[in-house]
Enzyme design. Structure first.
Site, mmCIF file in Angstrom:
data_model
loop_
_atom_site.group_PDB
_atom_site.id
_atom_site.type_symbol
_atom_site.label_atom_id
_atom_site.label_comp_id
_atom_site.label_asym_id
_atom_site.label_seq_id
_atom_site.Cartn_x
_atom_site.Cartn_y
_atom_site.Cartn_z
ATOM 1 N N CYS A 1 -4.281 17.724 -34.476
ATOM 2 C CA CYS A 1 -4.672 18.978 -35.127
ATOM 3 C C CYS A 1 -3.711 20.159 -35.012
ATOM 4 C CB CYS A 1 -6.016 19.445 -34.582
ATOM 5 S SG CYS A 1 -7.302 18.199 -34.519
ATOM 6 N N HIS B 1 -7.254 27.137 -33.544
ATOM 7 C CA HIS B 1 -6.497 26.153 -32.756
ATOM 8 C C HIS B 1 -5.015 26.484 -32.647
ATOM 9 C CE1 HIS B 1 -6.548 21.637 -31.437
ATOM 10 N NE2 HIS B 1 -6.694 22.475 -30.427
#
Ligand code: CA
Length: 462
Positions: free
Chosen positions: A96, A152
């Site tokens: 990710c 993130h």
């Protein structure tokens, strides 16, 4: 040796999928390769709105427009019917955060040390403050900017979206989160799911299922825009773990899909599709479809046991195609030919370069502006080659060829994707090609820096 075409034809694609065109509402005749596109109007001088829809851990084969059959995704599929589908669209990392760091900057993340996933225990991880984000570039062009969903890209305040070029942020700063507030917080590994939800810099609570809430926030943002163009970075955490769906969606799949985890994944994907449908409707209702460039893409390959990455081999965390090749589409009515397909290799950072180019910004980044390649006949390749590096594993794709190497063992595999999409190693037969790929990689790697933090214990890439 002359190489064969890189293309998986639409017909082959469908044939592999065992589907018929009619099964998911796409007529073959409506699809054309970019090389045979009629020239459409050049992008107008008016700067378009730009929307990124990023989906987390989506399988390559799990959308109707990608040949999937067991999970209906009618709204997402309209992005393919109204725009262009990239059959060979890649991300820069099979996990990710590094993949998102590249999307956010238009640069290979190894250029600035964001090589591995964020370590939650080391909270000074993030995109370095001297590396501009796409929002930093778009602000001076007059864009209103919002980031919604999963970030993130740094847990600390200084790395959060509201300090990295975004006017508005609604979402969470880490890598995954509960979809609802119904479960009590826990400790241990699962604690990562219980992240704070923010509106800008304030922690808030949310009563809706998170996918619905993100759809709602996106619609609200679109509806309230006035004269200025806008950039919406919409990063759904669906369909990443934890597997949590609304009951009415769960009920639709629990008897239809045997694998209970995949049934839950299907329910989550359907919620996501409905949320995206509401966003596409808001764009239509506002009358801005012709003024809005929409990119849709996965952040990395689908997860083993849950997702379907056919016909690709491998999953999330792997340098195999199933880890790094993702569903990718672009819609811009009046500029990109509806129902078209592009088969040459492209990569997520190209979306960023394209978005910046149409907005009037042309910074020095690694991505390539795709507009000249996708809006008129153009036989050129956007890239000589694409590159990956994650610790001890590296990869190169050039034309039909792909090499994957390991710096610890020295092992290198070579395949010709057009001939064998499941990546059969033929390195023994083509030693000169292996050498060429190593040279390409070595040259590219000279522009990289050391990782800023070590690889998290839970995340190996192979
Ligand atoms: Ca992901």
């Amino acid at each position: 040796m002359k190489q064969q075409s890189t293309k998986i034809s639409r017909r082959d694609f469908l044939s592999y999928a065992g589907a018929t065109a009619g099964a998911f509402g796409l007529g073959l005749s409506s699809l054309s390769c970019a090389s045979s596109l009629q020239t459409m109007a050049s992008p107008s001088s008016k700067r378009p709105n730009i929307i990124y829809i990023v989906v987390d851990d989506l399988g390559y084969h799990d959308l109707g427009c990608q040949g999937g059959e067991d999970i209906p995704t009618p709204f997402i599929d309209t992005i393919a019917t109204n725009g262009m589908r990239f059959t060979d669209g890649y991300v820069t990392c099979p996990v990710c955060a590094p993949s998102r760091a590249a999307m956010m900057t238009g640069m290979y993340q190894q250029r600035f040390g964001f090589e591995f996933n964020i370590r939650e225990s080391m909270n000074d991880c993030g995109i370095p403050l001297n590396i501009p984000t796409i929002a930093d570039y778009l602000k001076p062009q007059g864009y209103r900017t919002a980031a919604l969903g999963k970030w993130h890209l740094g847990l600390k305040d200084k790395y959060s979206p509201d300090n990295r070029g975004f006017d508005e942020f609604y979402g969470f700063r880490g890598g995954c989160r509960n979809y609802s507030e119904i479960n009590p917080p826990v400790s241990g590994d699962m604690a990562a799911y219980y992240q704070d939800l923010y509106r800008n810099d304030k922690v808030i609570t949310e009563s809706e299922y998170l996918t619905d809430a993100l759809g709602r926030e996106a619609v609200n943002f679109i509806e309230k825009q006035e004269k200025d163009p806008f950039f919406l970075y919409l990063a759904f955490n669906a369909v990443h773990l934890p597997l949590q769906a609304k009951k009415e969606y769960e009920d639709r799949f629990k008897d239809k899909i045997k694998n209970a985890d995949r049934a839950m994944y299907a329910a989550m994907l359907c919620s996501l599709d409905d949320a995206i449908g509401r966003i596409l409707e808001a764009i239509r209702d506002k009358g801005i479809e012709n003024d809005t460039l929409i990119f849709f893409m996965g952040d990395n390959g689908g997860k083993k046991t849950i997702a379907n990455n056919a016909p690709l081999r491998g999953y999330k965390s792997q340098m195999l195609e199933g880890g790094i090749r993702v569903p990718m589409m672009a819609q811009w009515k009046g500029v990109i030919v509806a129902g078209s397909e592009y088969n040459k290799p492209v990569i997520s950072i190209d979306m960023t370069a394209t978005a910046l180019a149409v907005a009037g910004a042309k910074p020095e980044i690694d991505g390539v502006d795709l507009i000249p390649f996708i809006t008129k006949p153009n036989d050129g390749d956007p890239h000589e080659a694409l590159f990956w590096r994650n610790g001890n594993v590296w990869a190169v794709r050039k034309g039909d060829w792909k090499a994957v190497g390991r710096t610890d063992s020295g092992e290198i595999t070579l395949c010709n994707i057009a001939e064998y999409i499941r990546e059969k190693d033929i390195s023994d037969k083509y030693p000169e090609k292996v050498e060429e790929m190593v040279e390409l990689y070595t040259e590219w790697n000279k522009g990289n820096v050391e990782p800023m933090w070590p690889r998290p214990w839970y995340q190996s890439v192979w």
